[in-house]
Structures are given as structure tokens and as C-alpha cells.
Write a protein that holds these residues in place. Structure first.
Motif, mmCIF file in Angstrom:
data_model
loop_
_atom_site.group_PDB
_atom_site.id
_atom_site.type_symbol
_atom_site.label_atom_id
_atom_site.label_comp_id
_atom_site.label_asym_id
_atom_site.label_seq_id
_atom_site.Cartn_x
_atom_site.Cartn_y
_atom_site.Cartn_z
ATOM 1 N N SER A 273 0.820 -1.231 0.000
ATOM 2 C CA SER A 273 0.000 0.000 0.000
ATOM 3 C C SER A 273 0.845 1.268 0.000
ATOM 4 N N TYR A 274 2.074 1.164 -0.512
ATOM 5 C CA TYR A 274 2.965 2.319 -0.496
ATOM 6 C C TYR A 274 2.958 3.120 -1.794
ATOM 7 N N ARG A 275 2.389 2.591 -2.853
ATOM 8 C CA ARG A 275 2.430 3.345 -4.108
ATOM 9 C C ARG A 275 1.207 4.235 -4.279
ATOM 10 N N TRP A 276 0.408 4.368 -3.211
ATOM 11 C CA TRP A 276 -0.710 5.300 -3.186
ATOM 12 C C TRP A 276 -1.652 5.073 -4.363
ATOM 13 N N SER A 277 -1.780 3.823 -4.772
ATOM 14 C CA SER A 277 -2.671 3.412 -5.867
ATOM 15 C C SER A 277 -2.271 3.999 -7.220
ATOM 16 N N HIS A 278 -1.045 4.514 -7.337
ATOM 17 C CA HIS A 278 -0.569 5.018 -8.621
ATOM 18 C C HIS A 278 -0.021 3.847 -9.430
ATOM 19 N N MET A 279 -0.767 3.446 -10.437
ATOM 20 C CA MET A 279 -0.395 2.270 -11.224
ATOM 21 C C MET A 279 0.238 2.632 -12.571
ATOM 22 N N THR A 280 0.171 3.889 -12.948
ATOM 23 C CA THR A 280 0.664 4.303 -14.265
ATOM 24 C C THR A 280 1.564 5.533 -14.133
ATOM 25 N N THR A 281 2.099 5.976 -15.257
ATOM 26 C CA THR A 281 2.843 7.242 -15.300
ATOM 27 C C THR A 281 1.977 8.332 -15.935
ATOM 28 N N ASN A 282 0.685 8.271 -15.673
ATOM 29 C CA ASN A 282 -0.246 9.215 -16.290
ATOM 30 C C ASN A 282 0.025 10.661 -15.883
ATOM 31 N N LEU A 283 0.541 10.868 -14.664
ATOM 32 C CA LEU A 283 0.809 12.240 -14.225
ATOM 33 C C LEU A 283 1.840 12.908 -15.121
#
Length: 396
Positions: free
Chosen positions: A360-370
Motif C-alpha cells: 500500500s505504499y504506491r498510493w494506488s498510482h499504477m501508471t505514469t499518467n501524471l
């Protein structure tokens, strides 16, 4: 007719011949005289024009002109010799100023609409480059101005981080002494550095190619604050997606911007990124940092390998599985369709792409969309000379 400058004479001549679908040959072009005849002059067409600089009037005046062309006014060809890249550049200048990412095909369409001629791709490309130069200064001059511009930024804000790497200059195979040329540059402004202290411990990095006269790659790092605002934190212009270039970027990023530990780095699976992380002296390795992969890039790599479009969603679902049980169910579904698929996936550590194992450390960021969003905002800037490109990043 009178003209203020010799350039205005030539421009008017070109516009006339393009509009009339005729052509002329220059017989004399001196400091005070311009003399031209129809290309069919020897075949019976009497058209000619002589323009002279009149000193007392401080202008160019048409002193001799033989009426209209008597040659056949048929289309010279699909293109026109006087419809050169300089003429086209003047026409498309407002379009390029409004959108530097204007496609060359769009330039060809605009020329077709304005002049009823279809120019070559190369001529249209050259015209766009010249239009960019007119608006944003020349390509070479822009490189020369970059250190001066960064120095001015540093004096305005001493906390600005700029790191140049240069390399020797060569002419043919001979080393040019006392001259070095830009190889790479990393920069980050103090507001970016300060903002990251209040962001989630997430850093997304990606590369995008430059499309101007001089090629290369723009490397971008972004994060996100607690209000889900996208925060750009660092940039670099490098020669390409090489291991050395990525190492240069990640090293400076770690040293000057991302100084705290426990950060999650999210990227694609490009070999250069992996190699740069491996040689970072554990600066981007546990427990100081954790390297994660974008699930969309894994999906893309999978499709490139197996061409199995019907399994695309299943691969993504494996990454987005929150619970271990959910992960195992999706993984087994993929395995049942062929062990080659799961064998390929097993080469990637599941902690690097699956939510069920990331703690649970990637804060639900699964892509490089930002970072893709920032690249989209700066899409037009990738077509500009280097100093104009850097200025666009500051404005964004």
C-alpha cells in the motif's frame, strides 16, 4: 509601383508568379537593380520587369514593365519553384505561433488552400523550421543563449538547480580546441523543490522525444500533492534514452530534489531506466527508494511480445488486484490460456506491478499518467529551439 526594400520587391514578384501560374528567371540582381524575364522569353513571351533603387526617393521603383504574360498559363507542375520554404514560412507563421506542434501534413494542406499547389514534405518541413526560427530565434543562437538564460535565472533565484554536461566539439574528424558543446542539462526551480516536500512520496518519470531541428529527449519527473494536483519537480534535456542519460537525470534528481527516503519511483520498463537504477549506488533501491513499473507499459510490452489483444484487460486486472486472492485468480486465468504468458510475467517481480504486493505504499498510482499529462501540456514546446523550450516549461 514603389517598394521600401528589395525584399518587398522579390516577395511581390513571387506572389504574382505563383498566383498567375507563370515563372520568371532573374537576369540581374544587384544592390541597386533587379531585372527578370519570363522563363519563356526566348520562346515568344515578352514579359519582363526592371526595378531600380532611387536614392533621392529612398525606395525601389518599377522602371520598366512589359504587360501581361503571353505564354500559356498552365500549371507549371504540382509544385512551383517560386513557392519556396521562405514564402511558405511567412504564410504559416501565425499558425506555428498558435500551435508549435503543427504537423507538416497540415502545412501542406494550408499551402494547397492558399496557393493551389501541393508542395513536397521536405519543403513544408523546412518552412515550418524557418517559421519557428522567425518566432523564437534561430536554432544555433538558442543553444548559445541557454547558459546565459539559466545564469539570469540563477541570479534571480539562487536556489535554482542547473547542471550542464558538455562534450568536445569536432569539425569533420578534427577536434576544435577551446569549444565545447551542450551534451545534457538538468534543471529544477526552487518552487518545485520546495513543493515536493509537501507531496506524496511518489515520483513518476518518463521521456519524450524532441521534434525540432536538433533531436534528443526531454526527461520529466512529477509528483502529486495531497489535493491530487500534479507537481512537476525536475526536467532534463539529454541525447536520448540511454543508460548514461538516465543515470545523469536520476542522480541529479536524487541529489537536489528527491532527498528524502522511502520514495516510490514509477517508470516504464525501459532498459536504460533499469540500468540507471542499478548503478545508482542504491540511491533508488530499498529501503531508500522502491522502483515500480507502470502497468500500462507492462501491458504494451506484453502485447508487443504476444500480439494477444484478447488478454490485454486480464494483464491489467492482474496489476490492479487489491487482494492476494484476487491476484491469484486473475493470474491463474492467464496461466490457463498459456504458460508462456505467465512465464513472461514471472520475469517481473510482482511487487513492482501488482497492488496486492506493494504494501500500500504506491498510493494506488499504477501508471505514469501524471507525467504524461505534463508531456501533453508541453507537446508544442518539443518543436521549439532549446531556450524557448525551457522557457515554456517555466510558464507551464
Amino acid at each position: 509601383m514603389e517598394f521600401s526594400f528589395s525584399e518587398a520587391v522579390i516577395k511581390a514578384m513571387k506572389e504574382y508568379t505563383i498566383r498567375r501560374s507563370v515563372d520568371y528567371k532573374v537576369y540581374e540582381s544587384e544592390q541597386l537593380t533587379f531585372y527578370a524575364k519570363c522563363t519563356q522569353y526566348e520562346s515568344g513571351c515578352d514579359w519582363l520587369v526592371r526595378v531600380t533603387m532611387i536614392s533621392r526617393k529612398h525606395c525601389w521603383v518599377i522602371r520598366r514593365y512589359n504587360g501581361s504574360h503571353t505564354c500559356i498559363r498552365a500549371n507549371i507542375s504540382q509544385d512551383h519553384s517560386k513557392l519556396d520554404s521562405i514564402t511558405i514560412a511567412e504564410v504559416i507563421k501565425p499558425l506555428v505561433e498558435a500551435d508549435p506542434s503543427l504537423k507538416v501534413k497540415s502545412v501542406i494542406v494550408e499551402v494547397q488552400s492558399k496557393f493551389n499547389y501541393t508542395v513536397s514534405y521536405r519543403k513544408a518541413w523546412l518552412a515550418k523550421q524557418k517559421a519557428v526560427e522567425k518566432i523564437y530565434e534561430g536554432w544555433e543562437a538558442s543553444y548559445e543563449a541557454l547558459p546565459i538564460w539559466f545564469e539570469a535565472m540563477y541570479h534571480k533565484e539562487p536556489s535554482t538547480i542547473v547542471h550542464f554536461e558538455t562534450m568536445p566539439a569536432y569539425q569533420s574528424d578534427d577536434l576544435v580546441t577551446d569549444i565545447r558543446v551542450l551534451h545534457r542539462v538538468f534543471w529544477s526551480y526552487y518552487p518545485y523543490i520546495r513543493a515536493f516536500r509537501h507531496c506524496k512520496p511518489i515520483v513518476q518519470v518518463d521521456a519524450t522525444h524532441l521534434y525540432g531541428k536538433y533531436k534528443g529527449c526531454l526527461l520529466v519527473a512529477v509528483s502529486q500533492d495531497d489535493n491530487n494536483n500534479i507537481v512537476p519537480i525536475a526536467f532534463a534535456i539529454v541525447e536520448g534514452e540511454t543508460s548514461d542519460a538516465c543515470h545523469f537525470f536520476l542522480s541529479n534528481l536524487r541529489q537536489h530534489v528527491v532527498t528524502r527516503d522511502g520514495v516510490w519511483l514509477i517508470s516504464d520498463r525501459h532498459e536504460s531506466i533499469n540500468a540507471a537504477v542499478a548503478r545508482s549506488n542504491r540511491a533508488w533501491s530499498p529501503l531508500r527508494a522502491f522502483h515500480m513499473f507502470c502497468i500500462r507499459h507492462i501491458e504494451s510490452n506484453f502485447l508487443r511480445k504476444f500480439k494477444a489483444l484478447y488478454l490485454q484487460k486480464l494483464v491489467v486486472n492482474i496489476g490492479y488486484s487489491w487482494m492476494v486472492r484476487e491476484y491469484e485468480v486473475c493470474y491463474q486465468c492467464l496461466r490457463e490460456r498459456g504458460e508462456a504468458y505467465t512465464n513472461w510475467l514471472d520475469r517481473i517481480s510482482h511487487e513492482q506491478y501488482a497492488l496486492a504486493f506493494d504494501g500500500s505504499y504506491r498510493w494506488s498510482h499504477m501508471t505514469t499518467n501524471l507525467v504524461e499529462c505534463i508531456n501533453s501540456v508541453l507537446r508544442g514546446a518539443r518543436n521549439l529551439p532549446i531556450t524557448a523550450l525551457v522557457k515554456q516549461h517555466l510558464q507551464a
